[in-house]
Design a protein around this motif. Structure first.
Motif, PDB file in Angstrom:
ATOM      1  N   THR A 339       0.848  -1.321  -0.103  1.00 30.64           N
ATOM      2  CA  THR A 339       0.007  -0.004   0.118  1.00 30.64           C
ATOM      3  C   THR A 339       0.964   1.404   0.076  1.00 30.64           C
ATOM      4  O   THR A 339       1.732   1.359   0.769  1.00 30.64           O
ATOM      5  CB  THR A 339      -0.914  -0.002   1.109  1.00 30.64           C
ATOM      6  N   ILE A 340       0.716   2.019  -0.928  1.00 30.45           N
ATOM      7  CA  ILE A 340       1.618   3.553  -1.131  1.00 30.45           C
ATOM      8  C   ILE A 340       0.462   4.473  -1.059  1.00 30.45           C
ATOM      9  O   ILE A 340      -0.453   4.678  -1.451  1.00 30.45           O
ATOM     10  CB  ILE A 340       2.015   3.458  -2.451  1.00 30.45           C
ATOM     11  N   ILE A 341       0.359   5.273   0.118  1.00 32.73           N
ATOM     12  CA  ILE A 341      -0.360   6.461   0.565  1.00 32.73           C
ATOM     13  C   ILE A 341       0.563   7.669   0.754  1.00 32.73           C
ATOM     14  O   ILE A 341       1.728   7.638   1.522  1.00 32.73           O
ATOM     15  CB  ILE A 341      -0.859   6.099   2.026  1.00 32.73           C
ATOM     16  N   SER A 368      -5.891   7.932   2.959  1.00 34.73           N
ATOM     17  CA  SER A 368      -6.578   6.568   3.400  1.00 34.73           C
ATOM     18  C   SER A 368      -7.982   6.754   2.637  1.00 34.73           C
ATOM     19  O   SER A 368      -8.722   7.726   2.389  1.00 34.73           O
ATOM     20  CB  SER A 368      -6.716   6.764   4.671  1.00 34.73           C
ATOM     21  N   LEU A 369      -8.633   5.709   2.389  1.00 34.04           N
ATOM     22  CA  LEU A 369      -9.771   5.472   1.585  1.00 34.04           C
ATOM     23  C   LEU A 369     -10.760   4.482   2.287  1.00 34.04           C
ATOM     24  O   LEU A 369     -10.429   3.182   2.030  1.00 34.04           O
ATOM     25  CB  LEU A 369      -9.699   5.607   0.219  1.00 34.04           C
ATOM     26  N   ALA A 376      -8.242   1.536   3.689  1.00 34.55           N
ATOM     27  CA  ALA A 376      -8.725   2.030   4.786  1.00 34.55           C
ATOM     28  C   ALA A 376      -8.028   1.994   6.061  1.00 34.55           C
ATOM     29  O   ALA A 376      -7.295   1.067   6.336  1.00 34.55           O
ATOM     30  CB  ALA A 376     -10.030   1.130   5.034  1.00 34.55           C
ATOM     31  N   GLY A 377      -8.106   2.973   6.925  1.00 29.80           N
ATOM     32  CA  GLY A 377      -7.578   3.044   8.095  1.00 29.80           C
ATOM     33  C   GLY A 377      -6.381   3.268   8.363  1.00 29.80           C
ATOM     34  O   GLY A 377      -5.690   3.314   9.197  1.00 29.80           O
ATOM     35  N   LYS A 378      -5.656   3.777   7.103  1.00 30.32           N
ATOM     36  CA  LYS A 378      -4.188   4.114   7.097  1.00 30.32           C
ATOM     37  C   LYS A 378      -4.201   5.843   7.561  1.00 30.32           C
ATOM     38  O   LYS A 378      -4.998   6.589   7.325  1.00 30.32           O
ATOM     39  CB  LYS A 378      -3.640   3.929   5.786  1.00 30.32           C
TER      40      LYS A 378
END
Length: 422
Positions: A339-341, A368-369, A376-378
């Motif tokens: 995951t890349i945010i 986060s989405l 989610a929740g990041k």
């Protein structure tokens, strides 16, 4: 000599994998040359890919492609001896008295043997090839099968997505995006269904299971290289259509045809991976990947039931079940969930795509989405957070490429050409 679209697609993907693992430019060049051929020779004005280029021209197999030694000598003059030696072109011929140009050794080894600087040899060979191509273009070209098939087109779409991932050349991603737009529009039928074939602006015949399976796989690949959630969302909708209309109620497998297709007296189920992957193996892999991306536990269980039902025959006859075996291997080893945010997600996505990481799924977004489990929740960040997870259990995020690579077990990711953020 016959040029099948699916052959080119599958070979290109193999070349790209080997290039990413070895960083040997030879495989990158072979992939790029094949992609260029498809784009120039097998792409119609609307953006679809043709099915086949025939082996024959003027009633003779290979006539367009083969060479007599005398022809090459007359065209290349003093450059002919070196070129003919490199490409195995002789007076006797290497195929039915004629010559198929083929490499016998690497460019570097050949240059060393003949005491030629590799750069000069490469330039000479490229110049000779251009001269021969100019002459070859005067010949009668092979016939073209200009129908556009959904499944084969989707396979080639995956190749363009993987080419962008492996090389970072944005034109490959642009081709994949435009071509996906074409497929989703050209093959669309009623009630979320699809057509099998398209030609001259008209789509016909209900799509088969492998058409749907290939398209879903292409959407998932394009989602990973673009980060555009519309491709993931569309893959979900099409998969739901397949589950609703192709499922066998007595087994975990899928029928080859839609349940409402009236011109098929007996609905069959295809399981073997032949010249192309079977629709069932594609769907098993798609269900498995979507189960991770969207937390669909029932789909993961169905994929597991499908592979379990075939486990004995898959391991006994692996060459007939290549995709099934790959799925089995990934289920055993586990899938790397990346995951890349962050605001620079596109830059880091390109870097991570350039690394060969087997059995991975990549999701990326600025923030986060909710609704997408791996996003989610990041926590929010003004920089970048790079997560490595498995079964939704994540290690502490990294904020640099060096930190990201350090998250991997040293035996899993032994080396990478990316060692810094530069």
């Amino acid at each position: 000599f016959e040029k099948m679209l699916y052959d080119n697609s599958l070979l290109i993907r193999l070349f790209l994998d080997v290039y990413q693992i070895t960083k040997n430019d030879f495989y990158k060049i072979k992939a790029s040359e094949s992609l260029e051929y498809v784009f120039i020779e097998m792409t119609n004005i609307d953006g679809g890919f043709y099915s086949t280029q025939d082996a024959d021209s003027e009633g003779e197999e290979g006539k367009f492609y083969v060479w007599q030694h005398e022809e090459v000598t007359n065209i290349l003059k003093e450059e002919a001896p070196l070129f003919c030696d490199f490409f195995d072109i002789t007076t006797e011929g290497n195929w039915e008295g004629k010559n198929i140009p083929r490499r016998k050794t690497s460019l570097d080894d050949f240059a060393l043997k003949h005491e030629v600087e590799p750069g000069k040899l490469k330039a000479l060979l490229e110049s000779c090839i251009r001269k021969l191509m100019t002459e070859r273009n005067k010949r009668v070209r092979p016939q073209l099968d200009d129908k556009v098939l959904l499944g084969w087109n989707a396979l080639m779409n995956i190749s363009f997505s993987k080419a962008y991932a492996a090389t970072g050349e944005k034109n490959y991603k642009e081709v994949a995006v435009k071509h996906m737009d074409f497929m989703l529009l050209a093959f669309q039928a009623e009630k979320d269904l699809l057509y099998h074939t398209w030609k001259n602006g008209t789509a016909r015949f209900p799509a088969f299971l492998d058409d749907y399976g290939c398209l879903i796989a292409a959407l998932l690949e394009l989602y990973q290289v673009t980060g555009d959630l519309k491709y993931l969302d569309r893959s979900l909708l099409i998969t739901e259509t397949v589950v609703a209309n192709f499922s066998d109620q007595e087994t975990p497998f899928f029928f080859f045809t839609h349940e409402d297709q009236q011109d098929i007296p007996i609905r069959k189920k295809e399981l073997y991976d032949g010249a192309t992957p079977s629709g069932n193996s594609l769907m098993a892999y798609n269900l498995y990947r979507l189960s991770i991306l969207l937390d669909k536990k029932d789909w993961k269980n169905r994929a597991l039931n499908m592979i379990t039902a075939l486990a004995a025959v898959v391991t006994k006859y692996p060459t007939s079940f290549g995709v099934w075996l790959s799925l089995m291997y990934e289920m055993v080893l586990g899938t790397k969930e990346i995951t890349i945010i962050g605001q620079e997600w596109e830059n880091y996505l390109a870097k991570i795509l350039g690394i060969f990481i087997s059995h991975k799924l990549i999701v990326s977004f600025p923030t986060s989405l909710p609704g997408y489990p791996l996003l989610a929740g990041k926590p929010e960040t003004s920089g970048i957070n790079l997560y490595l997870c498995e079964n939704y259990a994540c290690k502490a995020p990294a904020s640099s490429m060096e930190g990201f690579l350090a998250l991997f077990d040293s035996n899993f990711l032994k080396k990478s050409t990316i060692t810094s953020d530069k």
